[in-house]
Design a protein around this motif. Structure first.
Motif, PDB file in Angstrom:
ATOM      1  N   HIS A 242     -13.293 -12.010   5.783  1.00 48.25           N
ATOM      2  CA  HIS A 242     -11.993 -12.115   4.902  1.00 48.25           C
ATOM      3  C   HIS A 242     -11.719 -13.831   4.350  1.00 48.25           C
ATOM      4  O   HIS A 242     -12.525 -14.514   4.929  1.00 48.25           O
ATOM      5  CB  HIS A 242     -10.754 -12.093   5.891  1.00 48.25           C
TER       6      HIS A 242
ATOM      7  N   TYR B 258       0.486 -10.291  -4.297  1.00 48.77           N
ATOM      8  CA  TYR B 258      -0.893  -9.785  -4.175  1.00 48.77           C
ATOM      9  C   TYR B 258      -0.796  -8.257  -4.292  1.00 48.77           C
ATOM     10  O   TYR B 258      -1.908  -7.828  -4.492  1.00 48.77           O
ATOM     11  CB  TYR B 258      -1.454 -10.528  -2.741  1.00 48.77           C
TER      12      TYR B 258
ATOM     13  N   LEU C 289      -3.966  -7.417  -6.727  1.00 50.96           N
ATOM     14  CA  LEU C 289      -5.047  -6.773  -6.149  1.00 50.96           C
ATOM     15  C   LEU C 289      -4.951  -5.106  -6.788  1.00 50.96           C
ATOM     16  O   LEU C 289      -5.753  -4.262  -6.494  1.00 50.96           O
ATOM     17  CB  LEU C 289      -5.382  -6.730  -4.848  1.00 50.96           C
TER      18      LEU C 289
ATOM     19  N   THR D 236      -3.492  -2.843  -4.950  1.00 48.96           N
ATOM     20  CA  THR D 236      -3.476  -2.077  -3.740  1.00 48.96           C
ATOM     21  C   THR D 236      -2.429  -2.682  -2.787  1.00 48.96           C
ATOM     22  O   THR D 236      -1.951  -3.720  -2.823  1.00 48.96           O
ATOM     23  CB  THR D 236      -4.825  -2.429  -3.109  1.00 48.96           C
TER      24      THR D 236
ATOM     25  N   PHE E  78      -4.908  -7.231   3.163  1.00 46.87           N
ATOM     26  CA  PHE E  78      -5.364  -6.631   1.791  1.00 46.87           C
ATOM     27  C   PHE E  78      -6.886  -6.207   1.849  1.00 46.87           C
ATOM     28  O   PHE E  78      -7.486  -7.023   2.170  1.00 46.87           O
ATOM     29  CB  PHE E  78      -4.942  -7.311   0.655  1.00 46.87           C
ATOM     30  N   ARG E  79      -7.144  -5.063   1.250  1.00 50.73           N
ATOM     31  CA  ARG E  79      -8.528  -4.723   1.032  1.00 50.73           C
ATOM     32  C   ARG E  79      -8.717  -5.050  -0.321  1.00 50.73           C
ATOM     33  O   ARG E  79      -8.244  -4.785  -1.362  1.00 50.73           O
ATOM     34  CB  ARG E  79      -8.968  -3.362   1.296  1.00 50.73           C
ATOM     35  N   SER E  80     -10.058  -5.792  -0.340  1.00 51.27           N
ATOM     36  CA  SER E  80     -10.678  -6.138  -1.889  1.00 51.27           C
ATOM     37  C   SER E  80     -11.875  -5.844  -1.649  1.00 51.27           C
ATOM     38  O   SER E  80     -12.916  -6.528  -1.296  1.00 51.27           O
ATOM     39  CB  SER E  80     -10.419  -7.434  -2.307  1.00 51.27           C
TER      40      SER E  80
ATOM     41  N   LYS F  41     -11.657  -8.650   2.990  1.00 50.88           N
ATOM     42  CA  LYS F  41     -10.178  -8.349   3.161  1.00 50.88           C
ATOM     43  C   LYS F  41      -9.568  -9.743   2.822  1.00 50.88           C
ATOM     44  O   LYS F  41     -10.298 -10.901   2.797  1.00 50.88           O
ATOM     45  CB  LYS F  41      -9.707  -8.324   4.524  1.00 50.88           C
ATOM     46  N   ILE F  42      -8.213  -9.824   2.258  1.00 46.87           N
ATOM     47  CA  ILE F  42      -7.617 -11.020   1.809  1.00 46.87           C
ATOM     48  C   ILE F  42      -6.379 -10.948   3.013  1.00 46.87           C
ATOM     49  O   ILE F  42      -5.820 -10.104   3.281  1.00 46.87           O
ATOM     50  CB  ILE F  42      -6.784 -10.942   0.403  1.00 46.87           C
TER      51      ILE F  42
END
Ligand code: ZN
Length: 132
Positions: free
Chosen positions: A6, A21, A25, A27, A45-47, A51-52
């Motif tokens: 992350h 975000y 993103l 999402t 968050f998933r990217s 993860k962020i």
């Protein structure tokens, strides 16, 4: 080390930054968690595979509050996934790196974590994390 697990960003307010975000993103934030020992609230968050993680201080004197006071909001650390955090710490110490804390501790997201001292990593705070 495996992949980047992350990227963590220090923010003043999750209430403000989570919607930002989510828009950025495309999402939704999938998890929020308080880490009492670190005085932070986190939002994930998933990217792709990475993860962020947004970090908000829960106190005026916490690590994240002091970071934002000095540097403003922004990139706080990069975390690398490792299979065995103890052996990776041992390997890196032999290479001359120093750690902020001597032993791994429990972080957010069911991880054992440990931070390298940024004075040996060109000013970038680097975290090792192992799934538990
Ligand atoms: Zn982290």
């Amino acid at each position: 080390m495996q992949k980047i697990e992350h990227i963590a960003i220090a923010v003043k307010s999750l209430d403000t930054s989570v919607p930002l975000y989510e828009k950025l993103l495309g999402t939704l934030c999938y998890k929020k968690e308080q880490v009492v020992s670190e005085n932070v609230n986190t939002a994930f968050f998933r990217s792709g595979e990475t993860k962020i993680e947004l970090l908000e201080s829960t106190t005026d004197s916490g690590v994240i509050a002091r970071f934002i006071e000095r540097k403003g909001e922004g990139l706080h650390h990069i975390a690398f996934a490792v299979d065995n955090i103890e052996s990776e710490i041992h390997r890196l110490k032999q290479e001359g790196f120093e750690f902020i804390s001597e032993a791994p501790k429990r972080g957010a997201d069911n991880k054992l974590i440990c931070f390298l001292h940024p004075k040996h990593t060109t000013g970038v705070l680097i975290e090792l994390c192992q799934e538990v």
